[in-house]
Design a protein around this motif. Structure first.
Motif, short mmCIF file in Angstrom:
data_model
loop_
_atom_site.label_atom_id
_atom_site.label_comp_id
_atom_site.label_asym_id
_atom_site.label_seq_id
_atom_site.Cartn_x
_atom_site.Cartn_y
_atom_site.Cartn_z
N THR A 18 0.83 -1.21 0.00
CA THR A 18 0.00 0.00 0.00
C THR A 18 0.87 1.26 0.00
OG1 THR A 18 -1.75 -1.18 1.20
CG2 THR A 18 -1.83 1.22 1.22
N MET A 19 1.92 1.26 0.82
CA MET A 19 2.83 2.40 0.85
C MET A 19 3.44 2.64 -0.53
SD MET A 19 4.73 1.55 4.48
CE MET A 19 6.04 2.75 4.24
N GLN A 20 3.82 1.56 -1.17
CA GLN A 20 4.43 1.68 -2.49
C GLN A 20 3.41 2.18 -3.52
OE1 GLN A 20 6.10 -1.96 -3.93
NE2 GLN A 20 7.17 -1.00 -5.63
N ALA A 21 2.21 1.61 -3.48
CA ALA A 21 1.18 1.98 -4.46
C ALA A 21 0.78 3.44 -4.30
CB ALA A 21 -0.03 1.07 -4.31
N VAL A 22 0.67 3.91 -3.05
CA VAL A 22 0.28 5.30 -2.81
C VAL A 22 1.31 6.26 -3.38
CG1 VAL A 22 -0.02 7.03 -1.00
CG2 VAL A 22 -1.19 4.82 -0.82
N GLN A 23 2.59 5.96 -3.12
CA GLN A 23 3.64 6.86 -3.60
C GLN A 23 3.76 6.83 -5.12
OE1 GLN A 23 7.13 7.13 -0.49
NE2 GLN A 23 6.43 5.01 -0.59
N GLN A 24 3.68 5.65 -5.69
CA GLN A 24 3.77 5.57 -7.15
C GLN A 24 2.54 6.19 -7.81
OE1 GLN A 24 4.51 1.33 -7.67
NE2 GLN A 24 6.70 1.71 -7.94
N GLY A 25 1.38 6.03 -7.17
CA GLY A 25 0.18 6.67 -7.69
C GLY A 25 0.29 8.18 -7.64
N LEU A 26 0.83 8.70 -6.53
CA LEU A 26 1.03 10.14 -6.40
C LEU A 26 1.98 10.65 -7.48
CD1 LEU A 26 0.77 12.86 -4.95
CD2 LEU A 26 2.58 12.10 -3.37
N LEU A 27 3.05 9.90 -7.71
CA LEU A 27 4.03 10.32 -8.72
C LEU A 27 3.40 10.34 -10.11
CD1 LEU A 27 6.88 11.11 -9.49
CD2 LEU A 27 7.49 8.68 -9.54
N GLN A 28 2.60 9.33 -10.42
CA GLN A 28 1.95 9.30 -11.73
C GLN A 28 0.95 10.44 -11.88
OE1 GLN A 28 2.90 7.39 -14.26
NE2 GLN A 28 4.48 6.58 -12.87
N LEU A 29 0.25 10.77 -10.78
CA LEU A 29 -0.69 11.89 -10.82
C LEU A 29 0.05 13.21 -11.07
CD1 LEU A 29 -3.50 13.13 -10.42
CD2 LEU A 29 -3.03 13.18 -7.95
N LEU A 30 1.16 13.40 -10.37
CA LEU A 30 1.95 14.62 -10.57
C LEU A 30 2.48 14.70 -11.99
CD1 LEU A 30 3.93 14.71 -7.19
CD2 LEU A 30 2.01 16.16 -7.85
N ALA A 31 2.89 13.56 -12.53
CA ALA A 31 3.38 13.55 -13.91
C ALA A 31 2.26 13.89 -14.88
CB ALA A 31 3.97 12.18 -14.23
N TRP A 32 1.06 13.36 -14.62
CA TRP A 32 -0.09 13.63 -15.48
C TRP A 32 -0.47 15.11 -15.44
CZ3 TRP A 32 -5.40 14.81 -14.34
CH2 TRP A 32 -6.26 14.71 -15.45
N LEU A 33 -0.27 15.74 -14.28
CA LEU A 33 -0.56 17.17 -14.12
C LEU A 33 0.61 18.04 -14.54
CD1 LEU A 33 -2.32 17.06 -10.61
CD2 LEU A 33 -3.42 17.39 -12.84
N HIS A 34 1.66 17.41 -15.06
CA HIS A 34 2.88 18.12 -15.48
C HIS A 34 3.54 18.85 -14.32
CE1 HIS A 34 1.90 17.21 -19.65
NE2 HIS A 34 0.68 17.67 -19.44
N LEU A 35 3.46 18.25 -13.13
CA LEU A 35 4.08 18.83 -11.94
C LEU A 35 5.33 18.06 -11.53
CD1 LEU A 35 0.89 19.58 -9.79
CD2 LEU A 35 2.23 21.18 -11.19
N ALA A 36 5.68 17.04 -12.29
CA ALA A 36 6.89 16.26 -12.02
C ALA A 36 7.78 16.30 -13.25
CB ALA A 36 6.53 14.82 -11.66
N ALA A 37 9.04 16.59 -13.03
CA ALA A 37 9.99 16.64 -14.15
C ALA A 37 10.24 15.22 -14.67
CB ALA A 37 11.29 17.28 -13.68
N GLN A 38 10.87 15.15 -15.82
CA GLN A 38 11.24 13.88 -16.41
C GLN A 38 12.76 13.72 -16.35
OE1 GLN A 38 9.20 11.40 -18.20
NE2 GLN A 38 7.55 12.40 -17.08
N ILE A 39 13.20 12.54 -15.92
CA ILE A 39 14.62 12.21 -15.93
C ILE A 39 14.79 10.90 -16.67
CG2 ILE A 39 16.62 11.58 -14.53
CD1 ILE A 39 15.67 13.42 -12.37
N ASP A 40 15.50 10.93 -17.76
CA ASP A 40 15.74 9.74 -18.58
C ASP A 40 14.44 9.04 -18.95
OD1 ASP A 40 18.44 10.24 -18.54
OD2 ASP A 40 18.86 8.88 -16.88
N GLY A 41 13.43 9.84 -19.27
CA GLY A 41 12.19 9.29 -19.78
C GLY A 41 11.20 8.82 -18.73
#
Length: 383
Positions: A18-41
């Motif tokens: 659950t801890m892993q899924a929550v963090q990865q889900g948050l990261l994907q949400l931020l990426a979808w909102l263009h709030l997370a930078a991209q590093i090596d794709g």
């Protein structure tokens, strides 16, 4: 008692997942909102800290405290939902929900978080293959060997001369770090270690990590006769007589037996998909039935030598068995299997649910593998 222990392990695994899924889900949400930078794709983690389950694995008291706090929070949320519909008791329910949330026995935040890197949640976009292991070895020997040594322990003249000794890459340290964190260190370095962002490609850096895993497994197998931490069977290109399968990874969900060329073919076993690496020097009459596929992958022999800690010239006659999830579990040098050939065992055995082991030898070995599935936890997260 065994049943209670199994239930606790399953519960702890669920918390980590659950801890892993929550963090990865948050990261994907931020990426979808263009709030997370991209590093090596891949999206980059934008925070200095991340949740970590490492302490939960070491101190079950902290894990139980977290579980109790989560239970309190669940009750508080249920009360909050009930307050939306029960207007007469709304303020009483809201007060109780707030009280439970405020006084929940949460463990200290420092026990549940650790420093993060921008690539903490990145994983290799490339498959774990024999070719990547050998490619990683080549880069390691040119860039890392002088300090870290062939076995990864850092006991080299240059490594020992450094103010701070290099980390032991053959110890549990490698498994206490997320692959993404290792990737960041390779990319940017740390302390005395330089970064290799300008001298290696993204794929080469992931190949080095593949090699580090394989080499650590081989060093452990050579020194202790076990694989203390799980390692996967690397993907190989195959040629099959009766199947359209072209790579080992297509056999996901099936047990695989890897046979390194020897003078005799293994006994046929319908429970195993058998792959011949190299060729039989004196094939017997049962060869056709016993071998499902063969591999002429030029990197395979070297990769298996690294994984097993056995010199290439001594490999013929060696057999390896991978379980249904692709983890290497057993190794034999003569084809006569026993429980002592089980190099990777679960720290706590699950109740036996596999086929009955009435014949001993490989029957017992397969039953043990099925009854003790690998729960791989790396950096406090389930992989």
């Amino acid at each position: 008692m065994a049943k209670l222990q199994f239930d606790w392990d399953a519960c702890l695994n669920l918390i980590l997942q659950t801890m892993q899924a929550v963090q990865q889900g948050l990261l994907q949400l931020l990426a979808w909102l263009h709030l997370a930078a991209q590093i090596d794709g891949q999206p980059a983690w934008p925070f200095a800290l991340r949740l970590s389950g490492e302490v939960l694995l070491i101190d079950h008291g902290v894990a139980r405290a977290l579980l109790v706090a989560l239970a309190w929070l669940t009750v508080a949320l249920l009360l909050l939902g009930l307050a939306l519909f029960w207007r007469r008791r709304r303020w009483w329910l809201l007060t109780l929900a707030a009280t439970l949330s405020w006084f929940a026995p949460w463990p200290a935040a420092s026990l549940l978080t650790t420093d993060a890197t921008p690539t903490s949640f990145q994983s290799s976009p490339h498959p774990f293959t024999a070719a990547s292991i050998v490619r990683g070895e080549h880069i390691y020997r040119h860039q890392c060997l002088a300090c870290h040594g062939a076995d990864g322990r850092g006991n080299t003249p240059l490594g020992l001369a450094l103010p701070v000794a290099p980390p032991n890459l053959s110890s549990g340290l490698l498994w206490r770090r997320l692959d993404g964190d290792l990737y960041w260190r390779l990319r940017h370095g740390k302390g005395q270690m330089p970064g290799f962002a300008d001298t290696t490609t993204e794929q080469e850096r992931w190949a080095v990590i593949d090699y580090l895993k394989a080499n650590a497994a081989g060093v452990a197998a050579r020194d202790t006769g076990t694989w203390p931490r799980p390692v996967a069977l690397p993907d190989l290109a195959l040629g099959c007589r009766r199947s359209p399968v072209t790579h080992v990874r297509q056999w996901q969900g099936q047990r695989i037996r890897l046979v390194v060329g020897s003078t005799t073919a293994p006994l046929e076993d319908p429970r195993l998909q058998s792959v011949l690496l190299g060729r039989l020097t004196a094939p017997g009459s049962r060869t056709v039935g016993a071998i499902d596929c063969s591999s002429s992958d030029s990197n395979a022999l070297r990769a298996i030598a690294i994984l097993t800690g056995i010199a290439e010239e001594r490999l013929p006659g060696t057999e390896l068995i991978a379980d249904r999830d692709g983890w290497l579990r057993a190794r034999s040098s003569g084809g006569a299997w026993s429980q002592s050939d089980m190099l990777c065992r679960a720290p706590r055995a699950a109740p036996a649910t596999a086929e009955p082991a009435t014949g001993g030898g490989i029957d017992q070995l397969i039953a043990t593998m099925d009854a003790e599935p690998v729960r791989f936890i790396k950096g406090g997260l389930v992989h």
